[in-house]
Design an enzyme around this catalytic site. Structure first.
Site: not given
Ligand code: NDP
Length: 305
Positions: A46, A51, A76, A107
Site C-alpha cells: 500500500d 508518503y 493514491k 486519497h
Molecule cells: P499502523 O496501525 O499500521 O501502525 C504502525 C506502527 O506500529 C509503527 O510505529 C510500527 O513500528 C508499529 N508496529 C507495527 N507492527 C507492530 C507489532 N507487531 N508490534 C508492535 N508495533 C508494531 O499504522 P499506519 O498509520 O501506518 O497505518 C498502516 C498503513 O495504512 C499506512 O502505512 C498506510 O499505508 C495506510 N494508511 C492510509 C491512510 C489513508 O489516508 N488512506 C492514512 C493512514 C494510513 P515499526 O515500523 O517500527 O514496526
C-alpha cells in the site's frame, strides 16, 4: 474455518487480505522493508504519492525479484492532483517504476489547490489548508474512471469516504468503487459505513489497524485479554480482527520480525469478535487520524456509528 487469504473485488479480481503499509516509512528504510516483505509472504503493498517514498518502494519491489504480476500494488491520488488524475497517476507510476497499478484510490474527498507555500500541502496566508470546497468530487471520479477504462489501473476506489460522500458519488458513478480505505480498528469499527459498503459491493480496507505510530491500541486491556486467551500478541488480534470481518488490513512495519508476524492471521471466535466489535460503543471510541482537511467530511457523527 481458516481466515481468508484473499478477497474478491467487485470487478472480479483478487486482492490479498493483508498488505504492507508504507506511511511514515523513511525512504532509507522502506526499500529494505518492501523487499523483505515480498520475499517473506506478502504480495500486496500500500503506497501513496504523499508518503514521499514511492521511489524507494519501487526499488524495494525490484530488489525482491518477485515478478510484477505476482504483486498487488495500490497507490493514491494526492489531493493537489484531483483536477488532473492522469498527471497524478503518471508521477506515481514513474516513481514506483511500474506501468500499471492494481488499485488506485482517491486519497481524500478534498481538493487542495497548490500555491507558493507548497506543491503538496498548500496553506492559505491565515494558516488554514488551501482547500477548494467548490470542487466537484464527481469530476475527480470521472477522471478515475477514464484511467481505469484506459487500462492504466486494474481497479479504482476511494479512501476516507464517509457515507454522505459516497451517496454523492453514487449519483454519477458508472464504475462502482472497488474499495474504500478508511481508519478502522475496534475503537473505530464504522459499522454503518461497513453496512453501506457491503450493500454496494465496495470492499473496506483498514488503515492504522494498530493505532498508527507506536501502535498504541496494543496496550488496551481488553485487546490484551483476547491476545492472552489466544496465546498471540495484541498486534495479531488487532490485525486478524479485520480479516475475520471480511476487511483487508494494512499494517505498517519496517521491522523484519514484525513484518513477518503481522502477516500471520489467526481465526477469532464469534465471542472474541463480538467483544472487539462492541468496544467503541462502550466508551472507547477513538479516531486517530484527524488531518485539518479531513475533519469535516461527514465524519462528525463517527462516534455514534
Ligand atoms: P499502523 O496501525 O499500521 O501502525 C504502525 C506502527 O506500529 C509503527 O510505529 C510500527 O513500528 C508499529 N508496529 C507495527 N507492527 C507492530 C507489532 N507487531 N508490534 C508492535 N508495533 C508494531 O499504522 P499506519 O498509520 O501506518 O497505518 C498502516 C498503513 O495504512 C499506512 O502505512 C498506510 O499505508 C495506510 N494508511 C492510509 C491512510 C489513508 O489516508 N488512506 C492514512 C493512514 C494510513 P515499526 O515500523 O517500527 O514496526
Amino acid at each position: 474455518m481458516a481466515p481468508a487469504t484473499h478477497f474478491k473485488l467487485n470487478n472480479g479480481t483478487q486482492i490479498p487480505a493483508v498488505g504492507l503499509g508504507t506511511w511514515r516509512s523513511e525512504p532509507g528504510q522502506v526499500r529494505q522493508a518492501v523487499s523483505f516483505a515480498l520475499k517473506n509472504g506478502y504480495s500486496h503493498i500500500d503506497a501513496a504519492l504523499i508518503y514521499g517514498n514511492e521511489h524507494e518502494v519501487g526499488q524495494g519491489i525490484k530488489d525482491s525479484g518477485v515478478p510484477r504480476e505476482k504483486i498487488f500494488i495500490t497507490s493514491k491520488l494526492w489531493n493537489t492532483h484531483q483536477n488532473n488524475v492522469a498527471e497524478g497517476l503518471k508521477k506515481t507510476l514513474e516513481a514506483l517504476g511500474t506501468d500499471y497499478l492494481d488499485l488506485y484510490l482517491i486519497h481524500w474527498p478534498v481538493r487542495l489547490v497548490p500555491n507558493e507555500s507548497s506543491a503538496l500541502l498548500p496553506v492559505n496566508p491565515d494558516g488554514t489548508r488551501s482547500v477548494d470546497r467548490s470542487w466537484d468530487q464527481n469530476e475527480t471520479w470521472r477522471q478515475m474512471e477514464e484511467v481505469y477504462k484506459a487500462g492504466k489501473v486494474k481497479a479504482i476506489g476511494v479512501a476516507n469516504w464517509s457515507i454522505p460522500y459516497l451517496e454523492e458519488l453514487k449519483k454519477k458513478w458508472t464504475v462502482v468503487p472497488a474499495v474504500n480505505q478508511v481508519e478502522l480498528h475496534p475503537f473505530l469499527p464504522q459499522h454503518a459505513l461497513k453496512d453501506w459498503c457491503d450493500k454496494h459491493g465496495i470492499l473496506l480496507e483498514a488503515y492504522s489497524p494498530l493505532g498508527s505510530e507506536g501502535a498504541p491500541l496494543m496496550a488496551d486491556p481488553a485487546i490484551q485479554e483476547i491476545a492472552k486467551k489466544n496465546n498471540v500478541s495484541a498486534a495479531a488480534v488487532l490485525i486478524s480482527y479485520h480479516v475475520n470481518r471480511g476487511v483487508v488490513v494494512l499494517p505498517k512495519s519496517i521491522n523484519e520480525n514484525r513484518i513477518v508476524s503481522n502477516s500471520q492471521i489467526i481465526p477469532l471466535s464469534t465471542e472474541d469478535m463480538d467483544v472487539l466489535n462492541g468496544l467503541a460503543a462502550q466508551g472507547k471510541a477513538k479516531r486517530i487520524n484527524t488531518p485539518l482537511f479531513g475533519w469535516d467530511l461527514g465524519f462528525e457523527d463517527w462516534y455514534k456509528q
